[in-house]
Design a protein around this motif. Structure first.
Motif, PDB file in Angstrom:
ATOM      1  N   TRP A  83       0.830  -1.206   0.000  1.00 36.41           N
ATOM      2  CA  TRP A  83       0.000   0.000   0.000  1.00 36.41           C
ATOM      3  C   TRP A  83       0.864   1.255   0.000  1.00 36.41           C
ATOM      4  CZ3 TRP A  83      -3.794   2.383  -1.701  1.00 36.41           C
ATOM      5  CH2 TRP A  83      -4.151   3.629  -1.197  1.00 36.41           C
ATOM      6  N   THR A  84       1.970   1.246   0.717  1.00 40.82           N
ATOM      7  CA  THR A  84       2.857   2.411   0.734  1.00 40.82           C
ATOM      8  C   THR A  84       3.378   2.707  -0.667  1.00 40.82           C
ATOM      9  OG1 THR A  84       3.494   1.955   3.015  1.00 40.82           O
ATOM     10  CG2 THR A  84       4.971   3.368   1.737  1.00 40.82           C
ATOM     11  N   ILE A  85       3.757   1.660  -1.378  1.00 41.89           N
ATOM     12  CA  ILE A  85       4.220   1.842  -2.761  1.00 41.89           C
ATOM     13  C   ILE A  85       3.092   2.436  -3.601  1.00 41.89           C
ATOM     14  CG2 ILE A  85       4.927   0.634  -4.873  1.00 41.89           C
ATOM     15  CD1 ILE A  85       6.380  -1.388  -3.045  1.00 41.89           C
ATOM     16  N   ALA A  86       1.898   1.871  -3.508  1.00 44.28           N
ATOM     17  CA  ALA A  86       0.756   2.335  -4.305  1.00 44.28           C
ATOM     18  C   ALA A  86       0.385   3.768  -3.957  1.00 44.28           C
ATOM     19  CB  ALA A  86      -0.440   1.407  -4.102  1.00 44.28           C
ATOM     20  N   ALA A  87       0.360   4.100  -2.676  1.00 47.57           N
ATOM     21  CA  ALA A  87      -0.010   5.458  -2.261  1.00 47.57           C
ATOM     22  C   ALA A  87       0.981   6.480  -2.808  1.00 47.57           C
ATOM     23  CB  ALA A  87      -0.085   5.543  -0.735  1.00 47.57           C
ATOM     24  N   HIS A  88       2.261   6.144  -2.762  1.00 44.66           N
ATOM     25  CA  HIS A  88       3.257   7.066  -3.314  1.00 44.66           C
ATOM     26  C   HIS A  88       3.140   7.180  -4.835  1.00 44.66           C
ATOM     27  CE1 HIS A  88       5.124   6.667   0.680  1.00 44.66           C
ATOM     28  NE2 HIS A  88       5.422   7.924   0.462  1.00 44.66           N
ATOM     29  N   ARG A  89       2.826   6.078  -5.501  1.00 43.14           N
ATOM     30  CA  ARG A  89       2.622   6.132  -6.956  1.00 43.14           C
ATOM     31  C   ARG A  89       1.395   6.990  -7.289  1.00 43.14           C
ATOM     32  NH1 ARG A  89       6.861   4.223  -6.277  1.00 43.14           N
ATOM     33  NH2 ARG A  89       7.956   2.644  -7.457  1.00 43.14           N
ATOM     34  N   LEU A  90       0.353   6.912  -6.471  1.00 47.98           N
ATOM     35  CA  LEU A  90      -0.842   7.727  -6.702  1.00 47.98           C
ATOM     36  C   LEU A  90      -0.529   9.211  -6.518  1.00 47.98           C
ATOM     37  CD1 LEU A  90      -3.851   7.771  -7.370  1.00 47.98           C
ATOM     38  CD2 LEU A  90      -4.317   7.504  -4.920  1.00 47.98           C
ATOM     39  N   VAL A  91       0.206   9.539  -5.486  1.00 49.10           N
ATOM     40  CA  VAL A  91       0.617  10.938  -5.281  1.00 49.10           C
ATOM     41  C   VAL A  91       1.462  11.409  -6.459  1.00 49.10           C
ATOM     42  CG1 VAL A  91       2.032  12.467  -3.850  1.00 49.10           C
ATOM     43  CG2 VAL A  91       0.414  10.898  -2.768  1.00 49.10           C
ATOM     44  N   ASP A  92       2.370  10.568  -6.928  1.00 48.81           N
ATOM     45  CA  ASP A  92       3.191  10.924  -8.096  1.00 48.81           C
ATOM     46  C   ASP A  92       2.308  11.182  -9.323  1.00 48.81           C
ATOM     47  OD1 ASP A  92       5.460  10.621  -6.553  1.00 48.81           O
ATOM     48  OD2 ASP A  92       5.970   8.644  -7.372  1.00 48.81           O
ATOM     49  N   ALA A  93       1.286  10.341  -9.507  1.00 47.82           N
ATOM     50  CA  ALA A  93       0.373  10.527 -10.647  1.00 47.82           C
ATOM     51  C   ALA A  93      -0.368  11.851 -10.534  1.00 47.82           C
ATOM     52  CB  ALA A  93      -0.617   9.365 -10.727  1.00 47.82           C
ATOM     53  N   PHE A  94      -0.810  12.182  -9.320  1.00 45.07           N
ATOM     54  CA  PHE A  94      -1.501  13.466  -9.123  1.00 45.07           C
ATOM     55  C   PHE A  94      -0.557  14.636  -9.376  1.00 45.07           C
ATOM     56  CE2 PHE A  94      -4.919  11.752  -5.991  1.00 45.07           C
ATOM     57  CZ  PHE A  94      -5.563  11.154  -7.054  1.00 45.07           C
ATOM     58  N   ARG A  95       0.687  14.495  -8.976  1.00 42.67           N
ATOM     59  CA  ARG A  95       1.668  15.566  -9.234  1.00 42.67           C
ATOM     60  C   ARG A  95       1.885  15.750 -10.734  1.00 42.67           C
ATOM     61  NH1 ARG A  95       5.712  13.712  -4.518  1.00 42.67           N
ATOM     62  NH2 ARG A  95       4.796  14.937  -2.853  1.00 42.67           N
ATOM     63  N   ARG A  96       1.984  14.633 -11.443  1.00 44.68           N
ATOM     64  CA  ARG A  96       2.152  14.745 -12.905  1.00 44.68           C
ATOM     65  C   ARG A  96       0.950  15.456 -13.523  1.00 44.68           C
ATOM     66  NH1 ARG A  96       4.197   9.503 -12.232  1.00 44.68           N
ATOM     67  NH2 ARG A  96       2.207   8.570 -12.803  1.00 44.68           N
ATOM     68  N   ARG A  97      -0.236  15.084 -13.082  1.00 41.18           N
ATOM     69  CA  ARG A  97      -1.454  15.723 -13.586  1.00 41.18           C
ATOM     70  C   ARG A  97      -1.482  17.207 -13.239  1.00 41.18           C
ATOM     71  NH1 ARG A  97      -6.379  12.790 -15.099  1.00 41.18           N
ATOM     72  NH2 ARG A  97      -5.527  11.143 -16.375  1.00 41.18           N
ATOM     73  N   ALA A  98      -1.084  17.528 -12.015  1.00 43.82           N
ATOM     74  CA  ALA A  98      -1.094  18.925 -11.582  1.00 43.82           C
ATOM     75  C   ALA A  98      -0.153  19.767 -12.439  1.00 43.82           C
ATOM     76  CB  ALA A  98      -0.705  19.022 -10.110  1.00 43.82           C
TER      77      ALA A  98
END
Length: 184
Positions: A83-98
């Protein structure tokens, strides 16, 4: 014979076998963990394309970094590590989108029933905390879930929820004060 030994293995053992290059162990780990991981990600992101990308990136990272998981000697479980890996990947995806001005919508709808994480957390720490969590506004519960259960920073929670970092901090402070008051 090999299949039976995989059925008997826990997630930590499957990660250790994956680290040794066992593709069948990786497949079994994916079969066991992908349904709940997908559900958790969908609760935090309404964009199915982003969720699919995060799932792919997460399991690719698991395949590549399984040797870095220290299993029983670590503070958490294999599921927590995943989950830690997935949560960080999700934050990274949101940053890319932002960065591209395409911030995905993150619904903060009121939940009819408590989330699975809320139930697990409440089961661990008692009935009083469960009741206190239920009286918090949904926004405060989301902030606590991201920061406490998922271990994200205020900045990462800000990106995840699509609100300013100062809002995350004030919601977290109000939620902690409300919990303290309810539990005293």
């Amino acid at each position: 014979m090999k299949r039976r030994s995989l059925d008997a293995a826990d997630e930590e053992e499957l990660v250790r076998r994956t680290a040794a290059g066992d593709r069948r162990a990786f497949d079994e780990l994916y079969r066991r963990t992908s349904p709940w991981l997908l559900a958790r990600l969908r609760r935090r992101c309404a964009d199915d394309d982003v969720v699919a990308d995060v799932m792919q990136e997460t399991y690719l990272a698991v395949w590549r970094a399984a040797g870095g998981f220290s299993g029983a000697g670590a503070q958490g479980s294999a599921s927590g590590w995943l989950w830690t890996i997935a949560a960080h990947r999700l934050v990274d995806a949101f940053r890319r989108r932002a960065r591209h001005n395409q911030i995905p919508a993150v619904p903060l709808a009121d939940e009819v029933a408590p989330a699975a994480e809320d139930e697990v957390m409440a089961g661990r720490v008692g009935q009083e905390l469960e009741q206190a969590l239920l009286v918090l506004p949904p926004e405060a519960r989301e902030v606590l879930r991201a920061m406490v259960l998922d271990g994200l920073s205020a900045r990462e929670t800000s990106v995840l929820l699509g609100v300013p970092e100062s809002t995350v901090k004030s919601r977290a402070r109000r939620a902690r004060l409300a919990l303290r008051e309810a539990l005293s």
